[in-house]
Design an enzyme around this catalytic site. Sequence first.
Site: not given
Ligand code: GRF
Length: 217
Positions: A14-15, A92, A95, A109, A111, A175
């Site tokens: 969840g960062s 993860m 959908l 989303n 990515h 980023a």
């Molecule tokens: C991130 O790198 C995001 O781009 C990808 O999964 C990771 C999730 O990281 N979809 P966090 O849980 O938000 O720290």
Amino acid sequence: MARVKVAVLISGRGSNLQSLIDACADPSFPAEIVHVLSNVAGVLGLERAEQAGIATSVISHRDFPDRAAFDRAVDARLRAVGAELICLAGFMRILTEAFVESWRDRLINIHPSLLPSFKGLHTHERAIAAGVRFAGCTVHFVRPAMDDGPIIVQAAVPILPGDDADGLGRRVLAAEHRCYPLALKLVASGRAVVSGDTVTVRSATSPENATINPAED
Ligand code: GRF
């Protein structure tokens, strides 16, 4: 001004969720997070939400016979909490088309690659192995195909000689934490306009252009 009600879907750390929580803490930000939903119990992202006083749910995909049933349960919860826009942030699960289409242009989303390159998992290893000079991240509207849809914001991150996936991944993540709040701001304020397969950003300002590259109209 009414703020757009956002639900964030997570599966882990969840960062990116935290970057959205921090952005929404500013009362002038055009969105507020009304709910955080995880398909995995006990993850750090749920703690971050609780710490910020945001309501949470856990809906485990393991409790449903198939993808469609899981998605219907998630959809029902999101509508029950009044969500108007959904942010996927490290969620993860793939959908179903029915879910994606019912939230068309209200589902975004993040990515960790410069889409449309390197869809799927292990993006940093694959970018290094391919010898590309720039990695990066993308925030996009979601379409039924995986990691597909109109691009809202991207940031490029140089790949340095000797980089490994962990080091590159840390710089890309930094980023991401700039891009996701900007993308949410653009969408929630109505400035990110989808037209066909692309997004035009209305009245892009130069600080946004400096690090990130929205197309201006
Ligand atoms: C991130 O790198 C995001 O781009 C990808 O999964 C990771 C999730 O990281 N979809 P966090 O849980 O938000 O720290």
